[in-house]
Design an enzyme around this catalytic site. Structure first.
Site, mmCIF file in Angstrom:
data_model
loop_
_atom_site.group_PDB
_atom_site.id
_atom_site.type_symbol
_atom_site.label_atom_id
_atom_site.label_comp_id
_atom_site.label_asym_id
_atom_site.label_seq_id
_atom_site.Cartn_x
_atom_site.Cartn_y
_atom_site.Cartn_z
ATOM 1 N N THR A 177 -3.393 15.210 -22.451
ATOM 2 C CA THR A 177 -3.776 14.559 -23.719
ATOM 3 C C THR A 177 -3.860 13.043 -23.600
ATOM 4 O O THR A 177 -4.441 12.390 -24.453
ATOM 5 C CB THR A 177 -2.748 14.883 -24.814
ATOM 6 N N ARG A 203 3.304 9.597 -20.256
ATOM 7 C CA ARG A 203 1.971 9.907 -20.762
ATOM 8 C C ARG A 203 1.581 11.297 -20.284
ATOM 9 O O ARG A 203 1.509 11.540 -19.076
ATOM 10 C CB ARG A 203 1.001 8.845 -20.224
ATOM 11 N N ASP A 211 4.713 5.231 -10.183
ATOM 12 C CA ASP A 211 4.728 5.835 -8.846
ATOM 13 C C ASP A 211 4.805 4.770 -7.754
ATOM 14 O O ASP A 211 5.524 4.938 -6.761
ATOM 15 C CB ASP A 211 3.481 6.700 -8.638
ATOM 16 N N ASP A 214 -1.035 3.883 -10.457
ATOM 17 C CA ASP A 214 0.079 4.336 -11.295
ATOM 18 C C ASP A 214 1.295 3.446 -11.014
ATOM 19 O O ASP A 214 1.916 3.519 -9.955
ATOM 20 C CB ASP A 214 0.405 5.802 -10.986
HETATM 21 O O1 LIG Z 1 -1.295 2.682 -22.581
HETATM 22 P P1 LIG Z 1 -1.096 4.100 -22.190
HETATM 23 O O2 LIG Z 1 -2.377 4.846 -22.007
HETATM 24 O O3 LIG Z 1 -0.170 4.835 -23.113
HETATM 25 O O4 LIG Z 1 -0.490 4.125 -20.727
HETATM 26 C C1 LIG Z 1 0.469 3.243 -20.282
HETATM 27 C C2 LIG Z 1 1.725 3.971 -19.909
HETATM 28 O O5 LIG Z 1 1.509 4.776 -18.747
HETATM 29 C C3 LIG Z 1 2.478 4.426 -17.750
HETATM 30 O O6 LIG Z 1 3.626 5.170 -17.859
HETATM 31 P P2 LIG Z 1 3.703 6.699 -17.375
HETATM 32 O O7 LIG Z 1 3.356 7.616 -18.491
HETATM 33 O O8 LIG Z 1 2.923 6.867 -16.120
HETATM 34 O O9 LIG Z 1 5.246 6.884 -17.121
HETATM 35 P P3 LIG Z 1 6.137 6.314 -15.888
HETATM 36 O O10 LIG Z 1 6.381 4.871 -16.162
HETATM 37 O O11 LIG Z 1 7.379 7.139 -15.955
HETATM 38 O O12 LIG Z 1 5.354 6.540 -14.621
HETATM 39 C C4 LIG Z 1 2.752 2.979 -18.057
HETATM 40 O O13 LIG Z 1 3.918 2.498 -17.463
HETATM 41 C C5 LIG Z 1 2.771 2.962 -19.562
HETATM 42 O O14 LIG Z 1 4.019 3.324 -20.114
HETATM 43 O O1 LIG Z 2 -3.776 2.363 -14.952
HETATM 44 C C1 LIG Z 2 -2.761 2.919 -15.411
HETATM 45 C C2 LIG Z 2 -2.756 3.556 -16.659
HETATM 46 C C3 LIG Z 2 -1.610 4.126 -17.118
HETATM 47 N N1 LIG Z 2 -0.494 4.081 -16.356
HETATM 48 C C4 LIG Z 2 -0.485 3.482 -15.153
HETATM 49 O O2 LIG Z 2 0.552 3.449 -14.470
HETATM 50 N N2 LIG Z 2 -1.615 2.919 -14.700
HETATM 51 MG MG LIG Z 3 3.453 6.581 -14.274
#
Ligand SMILES: O=P(O)(O)OC[C@H]1O[C@H](OP(=O)(O)OP(=O)(O)O)[C@H](O)[C@@H]1O
Ligand SMILES: O=c1cc[nH]c(=O)[nH]1
Ligand SMILES: [Mg+2]
Length: 217
Positions: free
Chosen positions: A115, A111, A211, A208
């Site tokens: 944006t 994400r 993380d 997150d």
């Molecule tokens: O519903 P949304 O608003 O699209 O957000 C959710 C997304 O955000 C997080 O991933 P992230 O982009 O943090 O990637 P990561 O798993 O590599 O940390 C989560 O694991 C989802 O994939």
């Molecule tokens: O709360 C949130 C939203 C998006 N992605 C995450 O990991 N946590």
């Molecule tokens: Mg993430």
């Protein structure tokens, strides 16, 4: 057995005490990466038990040591588990313990911080023919990552009828976005939280997920 949420007919909140207890530990900010990883896997397995309840059944003739028997088995459909990278990997582990013969696909999305929209960086999927796809990602926040992942599956020939979505925590905003784009896909979650904050993080949420799972920042 899971019943549909009153506001969202395709949403199933799995409120089993074990799932809820483990999720509460995960939400606590003092929970370590080691514990977080273990609990995510355990919850995914418990949720997978409910999600797979809808798999079609048939019977197969077998011979027990006593007699011929029409034994219940899962009908023809094969299963693919598809984590949305990175955080989905932590849930896929639990599902694979439950369905060891499942194929595995990967959809890489992150994400964008500005944006809040998903950016695709990797896709590798098994043959879709006759297969049910279980998409997994712990967080359903704005719902745009989930919708984008379903779109990826659709483009590769997987119809919505053959897709299930499993998340740990969802925001109502995300459920609305996903079900507007793909109204027939069943969505299984452990909790439907209150709302998104100004950074599009789920409140109360767990922070997150990627993380916390991988110990990055
Ligand atoms: O519903 P949304 O608003 O699209 O957000 C959710 C997304 O955000 C997080 O991933 P992230 O982009 O943090 O990637 P990561 O798993 O590599 O940390 C989560 O694991 C989802 O994939
Ligand atoms: O709360 C949130 C939203 C998006 N992605 C995450 O990991 N946590
Ligand atoms: Mg993430």
């Amino acid at each position: 057995m899971a019943t549909p949420h009153k506001d969202f007919p395709n949403l199933f909140v799995l409120d089993h005490p074990l799932i809820q207890h483990k999720l509460s530990i995960m939400r606590d900010k003092t929970t370590s990466t080691t514990q977080f990883r273990q609990l995510l896997k355990e919850i995914a397995l418990l949720m997978g038990y409910e999600l797979t309840r809808s798999l079609p059944m048939t019977t197969k003739e077998i011979e027990t040591p006593i007699t011929i028997f029409q034994a219940p088995t899962i009908a023809g459909k094969k299963v693919a588990v598809v984590p949305i990278l990175r955080a989905g990997l932590g849930m896929a582990d639990g599902l694979l313990d439950l369905i060891p013969a499942a194929r595995m696909g990967h959809i890489g999305l992150y994400r964008d911080h500005e944006t809040k929209r998903p950016v695709e960086y990797f896709v590798k999927l098994p043959d879709p023919e006759g297969r049910i796809f279980i998409l997994v990602d712990p967080m359903l926040a704005t719902g745009h990552s989930a919708s984008a992942a379903v779109d990826v599956l659709n483009k590769r020939g997987v119809s919505d009828d053959n897709i299930r979505f499993m998340a740990l925590v969802a925001a109502p905003e995300g459920v609305r976005v996903l079900s507007a784009a793909h109204p027939t896909i069943p969505v299984y979650v452990a909790a439907l939280d209150s709302h998104l904050n100004e950074n599009a993080y789920i409140v109360p949420g767990l922070g997150d997920a990627g993380d916390r799972l991988f110990g990055t920042k």
